[in-house]
Enzyme design. Structure first.
Site, short mmCIF file in Angstrom:
data_model
loop_
_atom_site.label_atom_id
_atom_site.label_comp_id
_atom_site.label_asym_id
_atom_site.label_seq_id
_atom_site.Cartn_x
_atom_site.Cartn_y
_atom_site.Cartn_z
N SER A 37 0.81 -1.22 0.00
CA SER A 37 0.00 0.00 0.00
C SER A 37 0.84 1.27 0.00
O SER A 37 0.32 2.35 -0.30
CB SER A 37 -0.93 0.02 1.22
OG SER A 37 -0.20 0.16 2.42
N LYS B 158 1.35 4.34 6.82
CA LYS B 158 0.68 5.19 5.82
C LYS B 158 1.31 6.57 5.86
O LYS B 158 2.11 6.90 6.74
CB LYS B 158 -0.82 5.31 6.12
CG LYS B 158 -1.59 4.00 6.20
CD LYS B 158 -1.76 3.33 4.87
CE LYS B 158 -2.57 2.03 5.01
NZ LYS B 158 -2.61 1.26 3.75
#
Length: 250
Positions: free
Chosen positions: A50, A91
């Site tokens: 991701s 993230k």
């Protein structure tokens, strides 16, 4: 001859003292660097793609231990949130409490408080998100996105939650500074697209200083340890040359 021997012996003693000091100082730098690194950083293995291409699955990263209040826009952070699965995740913080973050403008860019942000680290260039959104981030929280915007499960997937997809600053435990493995990874740059927003971007952690201390320590240890064998080799060569001169004159 005795005078010469005394001078040579004096030089030898000075050399041994200096080499011993080099090894001692080298140990301080070497071990101190590792100790500093263990205190300042936590290792983390990236579990998914991701955050590609910034970090890849299986990458071993060094994440500086920080308080959540230190996070700035653009930081790649390690956090744990129960609504997101209660496991450590990585993230990028693209907005902080009080910001209005939206996507996308006419050029497909993310906007923060109406200002378009260039994101050169995205896997898919020119497309900040395949889905449109606009949200005001609650105070004390962070809006987090992956760099692989086409498949990342991030704040966009939690927009209907009470926190509107944002994660509490207190859930952040570290900020990613460098990829330790593979060795080609290098430092994780601070994105300048957020630099003109209030608060700017964060400063790099001490990873370069720690690496410099470890390398310097290793050089001093090896150099100091090598003095004895090199001095003996040099002494044997000089003695051999002296014998050859005596034999030639004889």
């Amino acid at each position: 001859m005795s005078g010469t021997g005394s001078i040579a012996g004096g030089h030898g003693r000075v050399g041994r003292v200096l080499s011993g000091m080099a090894v001692a100082v080298g140990c301080v730098f070497f071990l101190g660097g590792f100790a500093w690194g263990a205190i300042a950083y936590q290792p983390y293995t990236v579990p998914t793609d991701s955050m590609s291409p910034t970090v890849h699955p299986g990458d071993r990263v060094l994440a500086e231990r920080i308080d959540g209040s230190e996070v700035r826009r653009g930081d790649v952070v390690v956090f744990t949130d129960k609504l997101w699965g209660d496991t450590p995740m990585v993230k990028r913080a693209v907005a902080v409490g009080g910001d209005t973050v939206a996507c996308c403008d006419a050029q497909g860019r993310l906007t923060v408080n109406g200002k378009a942000v260039d994101e050169p680290y995205l896997l898919t260039k020119g497309q900040a998100s395949p889905t449109e959104f606009s949200v005001e981030v609650p105070e004390g929280k962070l809006f987090l996105l992956g760099d692989e915007r086409m498949g990342s499960l991030d704040s966009r997937e939690h927009l209907q939650d009470a926190g509107r997809g944002a994660v509490s600053r207190s859930d952040v435990s570290a900020r990613v500074d460098a990829v330790a493995w593979p060795l080609t990874g290098g430092l994780v740059a601070r994105p300048q697209g957020f630099a003109t927003l209030p608060g700017g971007v964060s400063q790099p952690g001490p990873v370069k200083l720690i690496l410099a201390a470890v390398v310097a320590g290793a050089v001093l240890i090896l150099g100091g340890a090598a003095y004895g064998p090199l001095a003996r080799l040099f002494g044997q060569r000089k003695a051999s040359e002296a014998r050859d001169r005596v034999t030639t004159h004889a």
